[in-house]
Motif scaffolding. Structure first.
Motif, short mmCIF file in Angstrom:
data_model
loop_
_atom_site.label_atom_id
_atom_site.label_comp_id
_atom_site.label_asym_id
_atom_site.label_seq_id
_atom_site.Cartn_x
_atom_site.Cartn_y
_atom_site.Cartn_z
N TYR A 99 19.66 104.06 -22.99
CA TYR A 99 18.81 103.25 -23.87
C TYR A 99 19.35 103.37 -25.29
O TYR A 99 20.00 104.35 -25.64
N ASN A 100 19.04 102.38 -26.09
CA ASN A 100 19.53 102.39 -27.46
C ASN A 100 18.83 103.46 -28.28
O ASN A 100 19.48 104.25 -28.97
N GLY A 101 17.52 103.50 -28.19
CA GLY A 101 16.78 104.51 -28.94
C GLY A 101 16.75 105.86 -28.24
O GLY A 101 17.10 106.88 -28.82
N ALA A 148 5.58 103.00 -29.73
CA ALA A 148 6.36 101.79 -29.86
C ALA A 148 7.81 101.94 -29.42
O ALA A 148 8.48 100.94 -29.17
N THR A 149 8.31 103.16 -29.31
CA THR A 149 9.71 103.32 -28.91
C THR A 149 9.89 103.15 -27.40
O THR A 149 11.03 103.12 -26.94
N TRP A 150 8.82 103.09 -26.64
CA TRP A 150 8.98 102.72 -25.24
C TRP A 150 8.13 101.49 -24.94
O TRP A 150 8.67 100.40 -24.84
N GLN A 177 11.89 97.33 -34.68
CA GLN A 177 13.11 97.58 -33.92
C GLN A 177 14.31 97.79 -34.83
O GLN A 177 15.15 98.66 -34.59
N LEU A 178 14.41 97.00 -35.88
CA LEU A 178 15.55 97.11 -36.79
C LEU A 178 15.54 98.44 -37.54
O LEU A 178 16.59 98.96 -37.91
N GLN A 179 14.35 98.99 -37.78
CA GLN A 179 14.27 100.30 -38.43
C GLN A 179 14.55 101.43 -37.44
O GLN A 179 15.27 102.37 -37.74
N TYR A 180 13.96 101.30 -36.26
CA TYR A 180 14.15 102.33 -35.24
C TYR A 180 15.62 102.43 -34.83
O TYR A 180 16.16 103.52 -34.67
N LEU A 181 16.25 101.29 -34.67
CA LEU A 181 17.66 101.26 -34.30
C LEU A 181 18.50 101.13 -35.57
O LEU A 181 19.24 100.16 -35.76
N GLY A 182 18.37 102.11 -36.44
CA GLY A 182 18.96 102.01 -37.76
C GLY A 182 20.40 102.48 -37.87
O GLY A 182 21.08 102.17 -38.85
N LEU A 183 20.89 103.24 -36.88
CA LEU A 183 22.26 103.73 -36.95
C LEU A 183 23.26 102.60 -36.70
O LEU A 183 22.97 101.67 -35.94
N PRO A 184 24.43 102.67 -37.30
CA PRO A 184 25.43 101.61 -37.09
C PRO A 184 25.74 101.38 -35.61
O PRO A 184 25.87 100.23 -35.17
N GLN A 185 25.86 102.46 -34.82
CA GLN A 185 26.18 102.29 -33.41
C GLN A 185 25.04 101.64 -32.64
O GLN A 185 25.26 100.99 -31.61
N GLN A 186 23.80 101.81 -33.14
CA GLN A 186 22.67 101.16 -32.48
C GLN A 186 22.63 99.67 -32.78
O GLN A 186 22.35 98.86 -31.89
N LYS A 187 22.90 99.30 -34.00
CA LYS A 187 22.95 97.87 -34.35
C LYS A 187 24.10 97.20 -33.60
O LYS A 187 23.97 96.06 -33.12
N LYS A 188 25.22 97.91 -33.47
CA LYS A 188 26.35 97.37 -32.72
C LYS A 188 25.98 97.20 -31.25
O LYS A 188 26.39 96.23 -30.59
#
Length: 546
Positions: A320-322, A438-440, A451-462
């Protein structure tokens, strides 16, 4: 999305306040109630003061609290509503949770609210045999259409504004059976996919694999060339547990099929009996025999998995991304700064081909909170559940408590820095889980801003970009059998899935020779798969006409 895969959130909602859409935006958290959905100046004593709520306890929360009632969101909501919730938490693992679910249904020992995968017909999820319409017919849960129309103005408005959402959460007969978990936009509908240690690739001078053959080359190198640098042949090239084989086809999809029903130009097919499935099994058997696939894949264990990932043993997986990329980035940022777990493309067979299968989902994934037939206060429970779909509920269920977990900046909710940057050893998912689910998932609308804040790392956005590439054109929507078909369909599919799960492990581990594949197919055909496909075909055609 385990995917639960993919288990879901509970929503505590205003039970004692008569809510209108306009009132929700200016809700002060009072506890007045009236017999109708219109506002009233007459204050009534609250009818609903306690609810029982059945829902699996997610691992991000269970490590920090015994019950969701300890979560910041629910503590705040109890203050607002005066409603105390007694959560009943079965194990998160689907087989054990399904067993408890079945026992609860069989004994008719029902809580007020039951959260499950009511709309799902396949996959590793908790569901009612025969589907939600059958659950209504069996008087286990209640039909919600009229109650939503009269007492749930927030959800009613959302469904009016998004008729496609209403189509997804309804049965063919038009019944709404649960307050749904909804992903508000595309940013919230991709959360899962193949992952790989980019630092291991870099160390060995390898490129990111895109085909099954390239994956084989990379995994062989991971096994033989000591990428963790400890001088031992202890690397685990890839871990895909038995549930991950069946969740959105992360590797099986390279052959153009999935582990259940799918559609090909409007025609329903069943993946595990296709010739392509045999080729997939041959590949996985080869990977297993050569030590590329983790020997523990047949017995999923989250703690063991965490240990392998955080002790520099595992080279690739499905994440999972998060709860995967973000989780291990947090756990490893001080322990091993060189650690880089990144998203990999869904593999294909031929270089340059477009991936068909991927995790990109519909707004609704079948998960929702149903009101049981045992609930003595269904109107008040509907009002309580509806709170999550209004403006105040949106903030509470996505972000938690203002001033404690988030603040408002330029009109948008923004998590406080300490929430998104927890101490070493704590993942962002665990940090947010102190305040919200909210993360699940939960019965509310997940925000793209969250979602954009939770997945804030560059690898997560990628990862969002990479995992969004597959077309998902063969994915079936959440179709459902008719009441007449439901028992037959459930019986057929349950028996077949039990058998094919058993044979999946046997074929991959070499206990059953691949040469016996044709016998396996004949066995599934004898169990009624053609009848099940016919039922699904009719269900797809009815869904398209909803």
């Amino acid at each position: 999305m385990k995917k639960s895969l993919k288990q879901v959130g509970s929503v505590m909602l205003l039970s004692v306040l008569t809510i209108s859409v306009a009132a929700c935006s200016s809700n002060t958290g009072s506890t007045s109630s009236s017999a109708t959905p219109q506002s009233s100046s007459e204050t009534q004593p609250p009818k609903l003061t306690k609810l029982t709520y059945w829902v699996p306890n997610h691992s991000a929360a269970s490590g920090q609290m015994k019950t969701y009632a300890e979560m910041g969101m629910y503590k705040e909501l109890e203050k607002v509503t005066g409603v105390k919730v007694e959560f009943q938490h079965p194990p998160l693992e689907v087989p054990q949770a399904q067993e408890q679910f079945n026992l609860m249904i069989a004994t008719n020992d029902l809580p007020d609210v039951i959260e499950a995968s009511w709309g799902a017909t396949s996959g590793a999820v908790i569901r009612y045999p025969g589907g939600p319409e059958k659950a209504i017919l069996d008087k286990k849960i209640i039909k919600l259409n009229d109650l939503i129309d009269k007492y749930a103005p927030n959800l009613k408005k959302l469904l009016t504004d998004h008729p496609d959402w209403k189509k997804q959460i309804s049965t063919d007969e038009g019944s709404i059976y649960a307050f749904p978990f909804l992903r508000g936009d595309d940013k919230t509908r991709v959360s899962f996919g193949p992952s790989i240690r980019q630092d291991w690739l870099d160390k060995l001078g390898l490129k990111m694999p895109t085909t099954i053959d390239e994956w084989y080359t990379v995994l062989k190198a991971f096994k033989e060339k000591d990428p963790n640098g400890n001088g031992k042949a202890d690397e685990i090239p890839i871990y895909i547990d038995k549930n991950m084989f069946s969740t959105d086809a992360p590797f099986l999809g390279a052959w153009g099929i999935n582990y259940s029903f799918y559609q090909d130009n409007g025609k329903v097919k069943y993946g595990p009996i296709q010739p392509e499935y045999k080729e997939f099994l041959k590949t996985m058997n080869k990977w297993y025999k050569e030590g590329l696939l983790d020997k523990d894949f047949a017995a999923p264990n989250e703690k063991l998995y965490d240990n392998k990932m955080t002790t520099n043993l595992m080279g690739a997986s499905v994440s999972y991304n998060g709860g995967g990329l973000g989780k291990y980035a947090g756990l490893m940022k001080d322990k091993d700064p060189s650690f880089k777990l990144e998203a990999a493309p869904y593999p294909v067979l031929k270089a340059g081909d477009k991936a068909i299968w991927g995790q990109r989902d519909f707004a609704y994934n079948g998960v929702g909170a149903a009101i049981s037939a045992a609930d003595k206060n269904p109107i008040e429970t509907v009002k309580w559940l509806d709170y999550a779909y209004g403006e105040k509920g949106d903030l509470l269920f996505n972000y938690g408590i203002e001033g404690t977990s988030y603040k408002m900046e330029n009109g948008k909710a923004t998590f406080l820095p300490e929430v998104l940057n927890p101490p070493a050893g704590t993942s962002v998912q665990q940090s947010i889980a102190k305040y919200t689910r909210a993360t699940w998932s939960a019965p509310f609308v997940l925000s793209g801003n969250f979602q954009l804040q939770y997945l804030g790392l560059p690898q997560q956005k990628k990862a969002l970009e990479i995992w969004s590439q597959p077309t998902a054109e063969r994915k079936l929507p959440l179709v459902s059998p008719t009441q007449e078909e439901s028992s037959k369909f459930a019986s057929i599919v349950t028996d077949i899935q039990t058998y094919q799960d058993e044979m999946l492990l046997k074929f991959i581990m070499g206990v059953e020779p691949i040469d016996n594949f044709d016998q396996y197919v004949k066995k599934i055909q004898s169990m009624g798969i053609d009848d099940a496909i016919k039922i699904q075909q009719g269900a797809l055609e009815r869904f398209n006409k909803r």
